[in-house]
Design a protein around this motif. Structure first.
Motif, PDB file in Angstrom:
ATOM      1  N   MET B  86      65.235  52.002  25.879  1.00 32.19           N
ATOM      2  CA  MET B  86      63.988  52.242  26.626  1.00 32.19           C
ATOM      3  C   MET B  86      63.123  53.358  26.038  1.00 32.19           C
ATOM      4  O   MET B  86      61.900  53.295  26.108  1.00 32.19           O
ATOM      5  CB  MET B  86      64.303  52.565  28.083  1.00 32.19           C
ATOM      6  CG  MET B  86      64.456  51.341  28.947  1.00 32.19           C
ATOM      7  SD  MET B  86      63.024  50.261  28.924  1.00 32.19           S
ATOM      8  CE  MET B  86      62.021  51.055  30.140  1.00 32.19           C
ATOM      9  N   MET B  87      63.739  54.369  25.455  1.00 36.15           N
ATOM     10  CA  MET B  87      62.923  55.465  24.931  1.00 36.15           C
ATOM     11  C   MET B  87      62.015  54.969  23.811  1.00 36.15           C
ATOM     12  O   MET B  87      60.859  55.390  23.698  1.00 36.15           O
ATOM     13  CB  MET B  87      63.806  56.614  24.425  1.00 36.15           C
ATOM     14  CG  MET B  87      64.535  57.358  25.515  1.00 36.15           C
ATOM     15  SD  MET B  87      63.472  57.928  26.847  1.00 36.15           S
ATOM     16  CE  MET B  87      62.546  59.210  26.041  1.00 36.15           C
ATOM     17  N   ASN B  88      62.536  54.068  22.981  1.00 40.44           N
ATOM     18  CA  ASN B  88      61.692  53.522  21.920  1.00 40.44           C
ATOM     19  C   ASN B  88      60.640  52.566  22.484  1.00 40.44           C
ATOM     20  O   ASN B  88      59.530  52.496  21.955  1.00 40.44           O
ATOM     21  CB  ASN B  88      62.544  52.817  20.862  1.00 40.44           C
ATOM     22  CG  ASN B  88      62.935  53.751  19.740  1.00 40.44           C
ATOM     23  OD1 ASN B  88      62.929  54.966  19.913  1.00 40.44           O
ATOM     24  ND2 ASN B  88      63.276  53.203  18.591  1.00 40.44           N
ATOM     25  N   VAL B  89      60.988  51.845  23.562  1.00 32.16           N
ATOM     26  CA  VAL B  89      59.989  50.972  24.199  1.00 32.16           C
ATOM     27  C   VAL B  89      58.818  51.838  24.667  1.00 32.16           C
ATOM     28  O   VAL B  89      57.647  51.533  24.398  1.00 32.16           O
ATOM     29  CB  VAL B  89      60.607  50.199  25.394  1.00 32.16           C
ATOM     30  CG1 VAL B  89      59.524  49.472  26.183  1.00 32.16           C
ATOM     31  CG2 VAL B  89      61.659  49.209  24.918  1.00 32.16           C
ATOM     32  N   VAL B  90      59.138  52.938  25.327  1.00 36.43           N
ATOM     33  CA  VAL B  90      58.090  53.806  25.881  1.00 36.43           C
ATOM     34  C   VAL B  90      57.302  54.486  24.752  1.00 36.43           C
ATOM     35  O   VAL B  90      56.055  54.455  24.744  1.00 36.43           O
ATOM     36  CB  VAL B  90      58.719  54.867  26.826  1.00 36.43           C
ATOM     37  CG1 VAL B  90      57.688  55.894  27.253  1.00 36.43           C
ATOM     38  CG2 VAL B  90      59.324  54.187  28.042  1.00 36.43           C
ATOM     39  N   LEU B  91      58.013  55.065  23.787  1.00 42.24           N
ATOM     40  CA  LEU B  91      57.317  55.794  22.723  1.00 42.24           C
ATOM     41  C   LEU B  91      56.580  54.839  21.771  1.00 42.24           C
ATOM     42  O   LEU B  91      55.519  55.188  21.246  1.00 42.24           O
ATOM     43  CB  LEU B  91      58.293  56.683  21.962  1.00 42.24           C
ATOM     44  CG  LEU B  91      58.791  57.889  22.771  1.00 42.24           C
ATOM     45  CD1 LEU B  91      59.943  58.588  22.082  1.00 42.24           C
ATOM     46  CD2 LEU B  91      57.661  58.875  23.027  1.00 42.24           C
ATOM     47  N   GLY B  92      57.130  53.645  21.567  1.00 39.24           N
ATOM     48  CA  GLY B  92      56.437  52.639  20.752  1.00 39.24           C
ATOM     49  C   GLY B  92      55.139  52.219  21.420  1.00 39.24           C
ATOM     50  O   GLY B  92      54.090  52.109  20.768  1.00 39.24           O
ATOM     51  N   SER B  93      55.189  51.998  22.742  1.00 35.63           N
ATOM     52  CA  SER B  93      53.970  51.631  23.477  1.00 35.63           C
ATOM     53  C   SER B  93      52.976  52.792  23.455  1.00 35.63           C
ATOM     54  O   SER B  93      51.764  52.583  23.298  1.00 35.63           O
ATOM     55  CB  SER B  93      54.315  51.286  24.929  1.00 35.63           C
ATOM     56  OG  SER B  93      55.366  50.364  24.961  1.00 35.63           O
ATOM     57  N   ALA B  94      53.503  54.003  23.596  1.00 38.20           N
ATOM     58  CA  ALA B  94      52.617  55.181  23.585  1.00 38.20           C
ATOM     59  C   ALA B  94      51.950  55.354  22.217  1.00 38.20           C
ATOM     60  O   ALA B  94      50.832  55.876  22.132  1.00 38.20           O
ATOM     61  CB  ALA B  94      53.418  56.430  23.941  1.00 38.20           C
ATOM     62  N   THR B  95      52.619  54.905  21.149  1.00 36.28           N
ATOM     63  CA  THR B  95      52.023  55.026  19.808  1.00 36.28           C
ATOM     64  C   THR B  95      50.765  54.154  19.711  1.00 36.28           C
ATOM     65  O   THR B  95      49.780  54.541  19.072  1.00 36.28           O
ATOM     66  CB  THR B  95      53.033  54.589  18.717  1.00 36.28           C
ATOM     67  OG1 THR B  95      54.262  55.249  18.959  1.00 36.28           O
ATOM     68  CG2 THR B  95      52.544  54.930  17.316  1.00 36.28           C
ATOM     69  N   VAL B  96      50.817  52.984  20.359  1.00 35.76           N
ATOM     70  CA  VAL B  96      49.642  52.095  20.356  1.00 35.76           C
ATOM     71  C   VAL B  96      48.467  52.804  21.034  1.00 35.76           C
ATOM     72  O   VAL B  96      47.340  52.818  20.518  1.00 35.76           O
ATOM     73  CB  VAL B  96      49.977  50.760  21.072  1.00 35.76           C
ATOM     74  CG1 VAL B  96      48.754  49.863  21.136  1.00 35.76           C
ATOM     75  CG2 VAL B  96      51.134  50.047  20.374  1.00 35.76           C
ATOM     76  N   VAL B  97      48.755  53.419  22.175  1.00 30.59           N
ATOM     77  CA  VAL B  97      47.704  54.148  22.912  1.00 30.59           C
ATOM     78  C   VAL B  97      47.200  55.335  22.090  1.00 30.59           C
ATOM     79  O   VAL B  97      45.988  55.575  21.997  1.00 30.59           O
ATOM     80  CB  VAL B  97      48.262  54.630  24.281  1.00 30.59           C
ATOM     81  CG1 VAL B  97      47.259  55.514  24.996  1.00 30.59           C
ATOM     82  CG2 VAL B  97      48.632  53.435  25.135  1.00 30.59           C
ATOM     83  N   MET B  98      48.126  56.050  21.473  1.00 30.08           N
ATOM     84  CA  MET B  98      47.751  57.234  20.699  1.00 30.08           C
ATOM     85  C   MET B  98      46.896  56.837  19.481  1.00 30.08           C
ATOM     86  O   MET B  98      45.983  57.570  19.104  1.00 30.08           O
ATOM     87  CB  MET B  98      49.030  57.957  20.252  1.00 30.08           C
ATOM     88  CG  MET B  98      48.847  59.398  19.891  1.00 30.08           C
ATOM     89  SD  MET B  98      47.899  60.364  21.062  1.00 30.08           S
ATOM     90  CE  MET B  98      49.134  60.835  22.254  1.00 30.08           C
TER      91      MET B  98
END
Lengths: 218, 412
Positions: B86-98
Motif C-alpha cells: 500500500m505504501m507504494n500505491v499511495v506514493l506512486g499515486s502521489a507522484t502523479v499528482v506531484m
C-alpha cells in the motif's frame, strides 16, 4: 559614510537585516547538523551494554554463547572470535523474532547461525576473527578470491549484512578502547601466541570470555 | 472570489487525479498472496531494521529509509499483501499528482502538465512497481516533490517551501544515493537564482535547505543502526564498505531463474530505444491467460529523448531556466546509470519518468498543436491496453497473443 554615523537609507538597513538573517540561518542549520551528529554518536556509544564484571566461562556447545550473552544483557558489542574457521549462516526469521521477543531456547539455533542471530538481535556490531598464525596463509589464499573483500596488508575486511567482519591474526590484534567479548575454541589455544593469553586475562580489554572445548580440524 | 473558485477547481482536479491513479494501482492488489520478487527480503528487513537496526536480509548497502516506509505500511495495514504494497500505491499515486503540480508551476503551457501526469498515471512500468515494494517509487515521489517545493520556494520566497524541499531531498537521498547528482544540480541552480536576486545573502536558503537539512534527514535515517552501539566514525566506515559492496554487485550473485530474469531487464542504454521486458505467465486456461510483465512502453518512451532534446534547444534559445532544469534533472539521474559499471535494471528508470514525460508533454502541446489531444488519447489508450499485462488480469489470447509473443516470458 563615516564610521559610527547612523544610516538613514532604508535599502541599506533592509540589506543588513537580510544579511544577518542569512548568516543566522546558516549558523543555526550547521549547529543543527553538528548536534545531530553528536547526539547520534553519543546515543550509539551509550547504547553499548557491558557485563557487570570480568567473566570467564566454559560452554559445552558453541551456540550456548548466545544464551550467555543474552542473559548478561550485552548489547552493541565487539566480538573477538578465536578459532581456525569462522562459519556464519542465516537463521529463519521466526527464530530471530522469537529470540528478540522471548527468553528461553531459540528454535533451530546451531553452530553455524548463532553469530548471525547475535548480530541480528543488537548484541554484536563487529566481529574480529583471529586466525592462528599457522593457518593464516591458507585463509589468505581463500579470501583473495573474493573481490568484495578488502585487504590492508595485515587483515581482511568483509561484511555480513553490513556488520563488519575483520579476519586477522594475533599479531594484528587491534587496540580497542572498550572491553570486548571473546569466544575461544580451546582446541587451538596453543596455536596462539602469548599476546592472546595476555589479551584474555586483561580485565580492561575483555569482559565475557567464553571457552569452548571444540575439536581440531587438522 | 474568482481566485477561490480557481483554487477549488485545482484541488478537485488534483483529488480526481490522485483517485484515478490510486484506483489503477490498487485494483487487484491482493491477488498475489505470497511475497513476490523483492518483497521477499524487503518485508522482513523492515522490522529487522526499525526494531533492531539490522539491515538484512535485503541488500544492506542501500540507504535505509525504505525500511521505515515498509514498516509504516506493515503497522497500518498489517503483515499481508495490502500492508506490503500500500505504501507504494499511495506514493506512486502521489507522484502523479506531484508531477502535475511541478509542471503547472514550471511549464508555460496549459495542457502539457496534464498530458505528462496522464502518461505517468497509466505508464505500465510505474503502475507495476507502484503495486510492489521497490524503493524507486517513493524515490521518484521525493525528487519530484523536492523539485516542486524548490521552485515554489524560489518564486514565493516562503521559508516553509524551502523546508519541505530540504526534507524531500533528504528523504530522496536516504532512499537512493544517486539523488546526489540531481540534488547538486538543483542546489547550484537555486544558488545562481538566489545570489542574482539577493546578493551573497541569497546563498543561505539553498545552502541550509539544499545541503544541511537533507544531511540531517539522511543521518537520522540511520538512528536504529546507531542504537546498535555504532559511532560516527563507524558510520563513515560503513559507507566505505557499502560503496565497495555495491561496486561488486553482478548478475552472478543471482540464481539461474533470477539471472535470466534480470539479464532481460538489464542495461540502461536500452530503455528509451528498444523494447525491454521480462515477465511470468500466472495462469493459462484455454483461450485466456494472465501475465505480469515488467516492461517499458516503447511506443510512448521512444519519443522521450527527442522531446528532451527539443526542450533543451528551446530552453537555450529562450533562456528558459525551468526547461533547462527538466533536461538537467533527467540527465543528472540518467547519465550516472549509463556510466556505472554494475548492472542496472529497468526499474531504475522510474525516477526518470516524471522528467521524461515532462518533456514529452511539452512537445505534444507545443509541436503537435491540433493533433496534441488525439495523440495524447492514443498514447493513453495504448497504455490502458497494456494495463492487464502488468497487473495479472486475465486476457483473451486472441487479442493479446501477438504482443505477448514479442515479450519475454521467463516461464514460457
Amino acid at each position: 559614510m563615516n564610521k559610527g554615523e547612523e544610516t538613514e537609507d532604508p535599502a541599506y538597513d533592509t540589506r543588513v537585516t537580510q544579511d544577518r538573517t542569512a548568516i543566522g540561518r546558516v549558523l543555526i542549520a550547521c549547529a543543527l547538523l553538528a548536534v545531530a551528529a553528536l547526539v547520534l554518536d553519543t546515543c550509539g556509544r551509550l547504547s553499548r551494554k557491558y557485563s557487570d564484571g570480568h567473566v570467564v566461562r566454559r560452554i559445552e556447545r558453541p551456540w550456548d554463547a548466545f544464551s550467555v550473552w543474552r542473559d548478561s544483557g550485552v548489547q552493541g558489542r565487539t566480538l573477538f572470535y578465536f578459532d581456525r574457521r569462522f562459519r556464519i549462516e542465516p537463521i529463519a526469521q521466526e527464530s530471530i523474532e522469537h529470540a528478540f521477543a522471548a527468553k528461553g531456547p531459540v528454535p533451530d539455533l546451531t553452530e553455524r547461525n548463532f553469530l548471525f542471530l547475535a548480530m541480528n538481535t543488537r548484541m554484536l556490531r563487529a566481529v574480529y576473527h583471529v586466525v592462528p598464525e599457522k593457518y593464516w596463509q591458507e585463509v589468505k589464499e581463500k579470501l583473495f578470491r573474493y573481490s568484495h573483500v578488502l585487504y590492508d596488508g595485515r587483515s581482511f575486511r568483509l561484511t555480513e549484512d553490513g556488520v563488519p567482519i575483520i579476519v586477522t591474526t594475533s599479531r594484528a590484534l587491534p587496540v580497542s578502547g572498550e572491553p570486548a567479548l571473546v569466544f575461544l575454541n580451546t582446541a587451538y589455544r596453543d596455536d596462539y601466541d602469548d599476546a592472546v593469553q595476555a589479551f584474555l586475562d586483561d580485565t580492561k580489554r575483555t569482559d565475557i570470555v567464553l571457552l569452548w572445548n571444540g575439536t581440531r580440524e587438522d | 472570489m474568482e481566485r477561490d473558485t480557481g483554487r477549488l477547481n485545482i484541488l478537485l482536479i488534483l483529488g480526481a487525479l490522485f483517485l484515478a491513479a490510486f484506483l489503477v494501482r490498487f485494483y487487484n492488489i491482493g491477488a498475489v498472496t505470497v511475497r513476490a520478487g523483492d518483497e521477499g527480503p524487503h518485508i522482513p528487513s523492515a522490522s529487522n531494521y526499525v526494531e533492531r537496526g539490522y539491515f538484512g536480509p535485503d541488500a544492506w548497502y542501500h540507504p535505509p529509509l525504505k525500511h521505515f516506509i515498509h514498516y509504516l505500511g506493515l503497522r497500518v495495514f498489517g503483515n499481508n499483501p495490502y500492508g506490503w504494497r500500500m505504501m507504494n500505491v499511495v506514493l506512486g499515486s502521489a507522484t502523479v499528482v506531484m508531477t502535475l503540480l511541478f509542471l503547472r508551476e514550471n511549464l508555460p503551457l496549459k495542457k502539457a502538465p496534464y498530458f505528462s501526469a496522464g502518461l505517468l498515471l497509466l505508464d505500465p512500468l510505474h503502475v507495476f512497481f507502484s503495486r510492489s515494494t521497490v524503493e524507486e517509487v517513493p524515490f521518484a515521489f521525493f525528487i519530484t516533490a523536492a523539485a516542486y517545493f524548490m521552485f515554489r520556494g524560489i518564486r514565493r520566497r516562503g521559508e516553509i517551501w524551502w523546508l519541505l524541499c530540504g526534507v524531500s531531498w533528504g528523504c530522496a537521498f536516504a532512499l537512493k544515493w544517486y539523488a546526489l547528482g540531481i540534488a547538486a544540480m538543483a542546489v547550484l541552480l537555486a544558488l545562481a537564482v538566489e545570489i542574482k536576486r539577493r546578493g551573497w545573502s541569497g546563498m543561505s536558503l539553498p545552502v541550509t535547505y539544499g545541503l544541511v537539512v537533507p544531511a540531517v534527514i539522511y543521518m537520522s535515517a540511520y538512528i536504529p543502526w546507531f542504537l546498535n552501539g555504532h559511532s560516527i566514525a563507524e558510520w563513515f566506515r560503513m559507507h566505505q564498505d557499502a560503496l565497495r559492496e555495491m561496486r561488486n554487485v553482478n548478475l552472478e550473485r543471482f540464481g539461474p531463474t533470477q539471472m535470466l530474469f534480470f539479464s532481460r531487464i538489464a542495461g540502461a542504454s536500452r530503455w528509451f530505444v528498444q523494447p525491454v521486458s521480462a515477465g511470468f505467465e500466472m495462469m493459462r486456461s484455454g483461450e485466456r491467460a494472465a501475465y505480469v510483465f515488467i516492461m517499458n512502453n516503447l511506443p510512448v518512451w521512444i519519443w522521450v529523448l527527442p522531446s528532451l532534446c527539443a526542450v533543451f534547444v528551446v530552453s537555450l534559445k529562450k533562456r528558459w531556466t525551468e526547461g533547462l532544469f527538466i533536461v538537467a534533472a533527467f540527465s543528472a539521474l540518467y547519465v550516472p546509470l549509463l556510466a556505472v559499471q554494475r548492472p542496472i535494471f529497468l526499474y531504475s528508470s522510474l525516477p526518470l519518468l516524471p522528467f521524461a514525460f515532462s518533456g514529452l508533454g511539452y512537445c505534444l502541446e507545443r509541436y503537435c498543436r491540433q493533433w496534441s489531444v488525439p495523440l495524447f488519447i492514443a498514447f493513453m489508450l495504448w497504455s490502458a491496453f497494456l494495463y492487464p499485462l502488468t497487473t495479472g488480469i486475465r486476457i483473451p489470447l486472441a487479442v493479446y497473443g501477438p504482443i505477448v509473443e514479442r515479450l519475454t516470458v521467463i516461464n514460457r
